[in-house]
Design a protein around this motif. Structure first.
Motif, PDB file in Angstrom:
ATOM      1  N   VAL A 131      88.956  18.843  59.779  1.00  0.00           N
ATOM      2  CA  VAL A 131      90.245  18.606  60.410  1.00  0.00           C
ATOM      3  C   VAL A 131      90.137  19.105  61.848  1.00  0.00           C
ATOM      4  CG1 VAL A 131      92.711  19.119  60.348  1.00  0.00           C
ATOM      5  CG2 VAL A 131      91.409  19.005  58.223  1.00  0.00           C
ATOM      6  N   GLU A 132      90.632  18.336  62.784  1.00  0.00           N
ATOM      7  CA  GLU A 132      90.562  18.755  64.184  1.00  0.00           C
ATOM      8  C   GLU A 132      91.948  18.674  64.815  1.00  0.00           C
ATOM      9  OE1 GLU A 132      88.176  16.355  66.774  1.00  0.00           O
ATOM     10  OE2 GLU A 132      87.661  18.088  68.019  1.00  0.00           O
ATOM     11  N   ALA A 133      92.364  19.760  65.442  1.00  0.00           N
ATOM     12  CA  ALA A 133      93.636  19.804  66.148  1.00  0.00           C
ATOM     13  C   ALA A 133      93.633  20.978  67.109  1.00  0.00           C
ATOM     14  CB  ALA A 133      94.818  19.930  65.172  1.00  0.00           C
ATOM     15  N   GLU A 134      94.131  20.763  68.303  1.00  0.00           N
ATOM     16  CA  GLU A 134      94.341  21.831  69.288  1.00  0.00           C
ATOM     17  C   GLU A 134      93.083  22.667  69.539  1.00  0.00           C
ATOM     18  OE1 GLU A 134      98.003  24.039  68.892  1.00  0.00           O
ATOM     19  OE2 GLU A 134      98.765  22.548  67.488  1.00  0.00           O
ATOM     20  N   ASN A 135      91.981  21.992  69.866  1.00  0.00           N
ATOM     21  CA  ASN A 135      90.716  22.656  70.209  1.00  0.00           C
ATOM     22  C   ASN A 135      90.091  23.418  69.046  1.00  0.00           C
ATOM     23  OD1 ASN A 135      90.696  21.770  72.878  1.00  0.00           O
ATOM     24  ND2 ASN A 135      91.936  23.499  73.572  1.00  0.00           N
ATOM     25  N   VAL A 136      90.505  23.116  67.826  1.00  0.00           N
ATOM     26  CA  VAL A 136      89.931  23.756  66.642  1.00  0.00           C
ATOM     27  C   VAL A 136      89.459  22.679  65.676  1.00  0.00           C
ATOM     28  CG1 VAL A 136      90.372  25.221  64.641  1.00  0.00           C
ATOM     29  CG2 VAL A 136      91.403  25.800  66.850  1.00  0.00           C
ATOM     30  N   THR A 137      88.211  22.796  65.228  1.00  0.00           N
ATOM     31  CA  THR A 137      87.675  21.925  64.185  1.00  0.00           C
ATOM     32  C   THR A 137      87.441  22.770  62.938  1.00  0.00           C
ATOM     33  OG1 THR A 137      86.574  20.508  65.814  1.00  0.00           O
ATOM     34  CG2 THR A 137      85.839  20.333  63.526  1.00  0.00           C
ATOM     35  N   GLN A 138      88.146  22.442  61.858  1.00  0.00           N
ATOM     36  CA  GLN A 138      87.988  23.148  60.590  1.00  0.00           C
ATOM     37  C   GLN A 138      87.068  22.313  59.697  1.00  0.00           C
ATOM     38  OE1 GLN A 138      91.746  24.652  58.893  1.00  0.00           O
ATOM     39  NE2 GLN A 138      92.792  23.945  60.738  1.00  0.00           N
ATOM     40  N   ILE A 139      85.980  22.915  59.230  1.00  0.00           N
ATOM     41  CA  ILE A 139      84.970  22.209  58.449  1.00  0.00           C
ATOM     42  C   ILE A 139      84.936  22.782  57.036  1.00  0.00           C
ATOM     43  CG2 ILE A 139      82.539  21.561  58.304  1.00  0.00           C
ATOM     44  CD1 ILE A 139      82.359  22.004  61.322  1.00  0.00           C
ATOM     45  N   PHE A 140      84.956  21.884  56.036  1.00  0.00           N
ATOM     46  CA  PHE A 140      84.997  22.290  54.637  1.00  0.00           C
ATOM     47  C   PHE A 140      83.925  21.542  53.851  1.00  0.00           C
ATOM     48  CE2 PHE A 140      89.194  22.029  56.515  1.00  0.00           C
ATOM     49  CZ  PHE A 140      89.759  23.264  56.276  1.00  0.00           C
ATOM     50  N   TRP A 141      83.377  22.195  52.840  1.00  0.00           N
ATOM     51  CA  TRP A 141      82.429  21.527  51.949  1.00  0.00           C
ATOM     52  C   TRP A 141      82.325  22.326  50.640  1.00  0.00           C
ATOM     53  CZ3 TRP A 141      81.267  24.787  55.799  1.00  0.00           C
ATOM     54  CH2 TRP A 141      80.248  25.734  55.627  1.00  0.00           C
ATOM     55  N   ASN A 142      81.701  21.698  49.621  1.00  0.00           N
ATOM     56  CA  ASN A 142      81.565  22.314  48.288  1.00  0.00           C
ATOM     57  C   ASN A 142      82.914  22.819  47.774  1.00  0.00           C
ATOM     58  OD1 ASN A 142      78.859  21.770  48.296  1.00  0.00           O
ATOM     59  ND2 ASN A 142      78.207  23.835  48.835  1.00  0.00           N
ATOM     60  N   VAL A 143      83.874  21.916  47.748  1.00  0.00           N
ATOM     61  CA  VAL A 143      85.248  22.280  47.392  1.00  0.00           C
ATOM     62  C   VAL A 143      85.526  21.965  45.928  1.00  0.00           C
ATOM     63  CG1 VAL A 143      87.686  21.806  47.842  1.00  0.00           C
ATOM     64  CG2 VAL A 143      86.056  21.897  49.739  1.00  0.00           C
ATOM     65  N   THR A 144      86.084  22.935  45.220  1.00  0.00           N
ATOM     66  CA  THR A 144      86.604  22.745  43.862  1.00  0.00           C
ATOM     67  C   THR A 144      87.969  23.416  43.822  1.00  0.00           C
ATOM     68  OG1 THR A 144      84.394  22.791  42.879  1.00  0.00           O
ATOM     69  CG2 THR A 144      86.251  23.198  41.412  1.00  0.00           C
ATOM     70  N   VAL A 145      89.009  22.697  43.381  1.00  0.00           N
ATOM     71  CA  VAL A 145      90.342  23.283  43.403  1.00  0.00           C
ATOM     72  C   VAL A 145      91.221  22.648  42.332  1.00  0.00           C
ATOM     73  CG1 VAL A 145      91.227  21.675  45.126  1.00  0.00           C
ATOM     74  CG2 VAL A 145      92.306  23.909  44.864  1.00  0.00           C
ATOM     75  N   GLN A 146      92.065  23.475  41.749  1.00  0.00           N
ATOM     76  CA  GLN A 146      93.095  22.977  40.834  1.00  0.00           C
ATOM     77  C   GLN A 146      94.336  23.821  41.006  1.00  0.00           C
ATOM     78  OE1 GLN A 146      92.067  22.688  36.674  1.00  0.00           O
ATOM     79  NE2 GLN A 146      94.112  21.983  36.086  1.00  0.00           N
ATOM     80  N   ALA A 147      95.409  23.174  41.392  1.00  0.00           N
ATOM     81  CA  ALA A 147      96.707  23.840  41.497  1.00  0.00           C
ATOM     82  C   ALA A 147      97.513  23.550  40.233  1.00  0.00           C
ATOM     83  CB  ALA A 147      97.450  23.350  42.737  1.00  0.00           C
ATOM     84  N   PHE A 148      98.455  24.442  39.951  1.00  0.00           N
ATOM     85  CA  PHE A 148      99.334  24.295  38.792  1.00  0.00           C
ATOM     86  C   PHE A 148      98.514  24.132  37.501  1.00  0.00           C
ATOM     87  CE2 PHE A 148     101.455  22.511  42.546  1.00  0.00           C
ATOM     88  CZ  PHE A 148     102.528  23.382  42.643  1.00  0.00           C
ATOM     89  N   VAL A 149      97.573  25.058  37.308  1.00  0.00           N
ATOM     90  CA  VAL A 149      96.714  25.022  36.128  1.00  0.00           C
ATOM     91  C   VAL A 149      97.562  25.167  34.863  1.00  0.00           C
ATOM     92  CG1 VAL A 149      94.816  26.177  34.929  1.00  0.00           C
ATOM     93  CG2 VAL A 149      94.784  25.965  37.432  1.00  0.00           C
ATOM     94  N   GLN A 150      97.278  24.334  33.871  1.00  0.00           N
ATOM     95  CA  GLN A 150      98.053  24.335  32.638  1.00  0.00           C
ATOM     96  C   GLN A 150      97.371  25.186  31.565  1.00  0.00           C
ATOM     97  OE1 GLN A 150      98.763  20.262  31.501  1.00  0.00           O
ATOM     98  NE2 GLN A 150      99.667  19.711  33.477  1.00  0.00           N
ATOM     99  N   ASN A 151      98.152  26.019  30.919  1.00  0.00           N
ATOM    100  CA  ASN A 151      97.686  26.857  29.803  1.00  0.00           C
ATOM    101  C   ASN A 151      96.573  27.814  30.219  1.00  0.00           C
ATOM    102  OD1 ASN A 151      99.461  25.468  28.010  1.00  0.00           O
ATOM    103  ND2 ASN A 151      97.918  23.839  27.805  1.00  0.00           N
ATOM    104  N   GLY A 152      96.480  28.115  31.509  1.00  0.00           N
ATOM    105  CA  GLY A 152      95.524  29.094  31.982  1.00  0.00           C
ATOM    106  C   GLY A 152      94.071  28.667  31.927  1.00  0.00           C
ATOM    107  N   THR A 153      93.809  27.372  31.704  1.00  0.00           N
ATOM    108  CA  THR A 153      92.429  26.893  31.545  1.00  0.00           C
ATOM    109  C   THR A 153      92.103  25.853  32.609  1.00  0.00           C
ATOM    110  OG1 THR A 153      92.559  27.232  29.148  1.00  0.00           O
ATOM    111  CG2 THR A 153      90.777  25.825  29.964  1.00  0.00           C
ATOM    112  N   ILE A 154      91.020  26.085  33.349  1.00  0.00           N
ATOM    113  CA  ILE A 154      90.587  25.114  34.349  1.00  0.00           C
ATOM    114  C   ILE A 154      90.167  23.836  33.642  1.00  0.00           C
ATOM    115  CG2 ILE A 154      89.005  24.660  36.252  1.00  0.00           C
ATOM    116  CD1 ILE A 154      90.964  26.918  36.751  1.00  0.00           C
TER     117      ILE A 154
END
Length: 451
Positions: A186-209
């Motif tokens: 993502v690039e905005a206002e002289n800043v480039t944010q670089i991401f990789w190797n991403v794993t994510v889960q929001a609102f996990v159900q029953n506490g289990t990924i």
């Protein structure tokens, strides 16, 4: 977390967004006492130019069940102004002193928030909202502190600076974990944010990924590549010939296509560039990459004494050129190329960045343009070179959307070369005539004396 998207950003540059987005502090986003986040840092060395930390955050609710999980890697490329009014590029990595204050589980009425703090006053966060069937990221908030003199030496502006980016990620099905190993930014206002190797889960159900994965487009084998750059002649040393192995990759048969790029300030064009670009990467295996104008977008900034053109070849190759005006207080002023920055994403499974801010090339009088049709080479460092072809550029005082009178490089100036060649030939002819005359005179004098 949110997913890496290949679409344009709403309020950032024309680049794809990777993670969801951190939300700005707002009512209803206060961390709850029942959320007990756990954070694990793993020091990982990538086979590239740097080391980065992988962050794993496991946010738990009051019953000690996982409600938000994320593991990812990221870093930040930041351009900042110094006390001498120059601009420098710096890289901010996650440090070993990472905390997770403020992370929130979220529910049907409250957004989930993933927040980390690191280094000397830096922080990053992303918030998630959900519907009955999906969740998605809304905002990314990044704060960097220029009081951190190790990262921002001689910074003119002191204190925290916050960047907020709206995430337009596509929704992810509830009870699905989002995975994206490929790199995005993502690039905005002289800043480039670089991401990789991403794993994510929001609102996990029953506490289990969940074991159900939603993959980003770049990770899908059957999908077409986002912007395949032209890669030519990847070579290694020959084992069947006696000739020595070349130290750099041979040039491709065809030069890169010439692209036309421009920047606007309001409704007026403030920067014009026409150029063919080729990147030479000599680390590991020699690699030549032709930048494809059809898949390359232009962004940047215009100013009275500094201007920057940023070219993005489909989120895989980023090249920026920074021009400055020298002798700004003099009656006759010139501009020149001062800095070139190159970032490779999704290249050989590494992220590489190189910068050289000590150039003094492509100079021309302010109000004119600079032209060089022949190939030129910009040495970024021992691993990176940028080759330019058919260059015509004007970073300041563009009028009527057209290039001003061009000052040509010496490589193009045949009008100087031809007189030099002709003059040298005439000088040689005159020298021959003089020598012949002297020899003739001596022979005549010797004959006269014998009489």
């Amino acid at each position: 977390m949110a997913r890496f998207l290949s679409g344009p950003l709403a309020s950032a540059a024309r680049h794809s967004l990777l993670l969801g987005a951190p939300a700005p502090a707002a009512g209803g986003m206060e961390p709850r006492a029942s959320c007990l986040p756990f954070l694990l840092l793993l020091l990982l060395g990538t086979s590239g130019f740097f080391q980065s930390y992988a962050v794993e955050v496991d946010v738990k609710d009051a019953s000690n069940a996982t409600c938000l999980y994320a593991e990812w890697m990221m870093r930040f490329l930041i351009k900042y102004e110094t006390n001498s009014s120059d601009y420098k590029n710096t890289t901010l990595h996650l440090s070993s002193s990472v905390t997770h204050n403020g992370s929130v589980c979220g529910n049907d009425t409250q957004a989930a928030l993933l927040a980390v703090q690191f280094g000397e006053g830096h922080s990053w966060s992303i918030n998630f909202t959900k519907t009955n069937e999906t969740y998605q990221g809304d905002f990314i908030t990044f704060t960097y502190n220029t009081n951190d003199t190790a990262v921002f030496p001689d910074a003119k502006r002191k204190g925290p600076i916050t960047i907020v980016v709206k995430d337009i990620m596509h929704p992810v099905q509830l009870n699905n974990v989002f995975v994206c190993h490929n790199t995005d930014f993502v690039e905005a206002e002289n800043v480039t944010q670089i991401f990789w190797n991403v794993t994510v889960q929001a609102f996990v159900q029953n506490g289990t990924i969940s074991k159900k994965e939603s993959r980003c487009h770049a990770d899908t084998p059957t999908s077409a590549p986002t912007v395949p750059p032209t890669v030519a002649n990847v070579t290694t040393a020959s084992t069947t010939t006696l000739s020595p192995a070349p130290t750099t990759a041979p040039k491709p048969v065809e030069n890169p296509d010439t692209g036309n790029y421009s920047l606007k300030s309001g409704n007026k064009t403030c920067f014009l560039a026409t150029v063919g670009l080729q990147l030479n990467v000599s680390r590991d295996k020699p690699l030549l990459i032709n930048i494809n104008p059809k898949t390359t977008s232009a962004d940047g900034t215009c100013g009275n004494t500094t201007a920057t053109l940023k070219l993005n070849d489909g989120n895989s190759t980023l090249i920026s050129f920074t021009f400055v005006v020298k002798n700004a207080s003099a009656s006759v002023q010139k501009f020149y190329l001062k800095e070139v920055n190159v970032t490779l994403l999704n290249r050989l499974n590494v992220i590489s960045n190189a910068d050289n801010n000590n150039f003094s090339k492509w100079d021309a009088y302010l109000g004119s343009s600079y032209m060089c049709r022949k190939e030129q080479t910009l040495e970024i460092n021992e691993d990176f070179q940028v080759h330019t072809f058919n260059l015509w550029i004007q970073p300041f005082l563009v009028k009527a959307n057209k290039f001003s009178t061009a000052q040509e490089c010496s490589l193009d100036d045949d009008s100087i070369l031809i007189p030099i060649v002709v003059g040298a030939a005439l000088a040689g002819l005159i020298a021959i005539i003089v020598v012949a005359y002297i020899i003739g005179r001596r022979k005549s004098y010797a004959g006269y004396q014998t009489l």
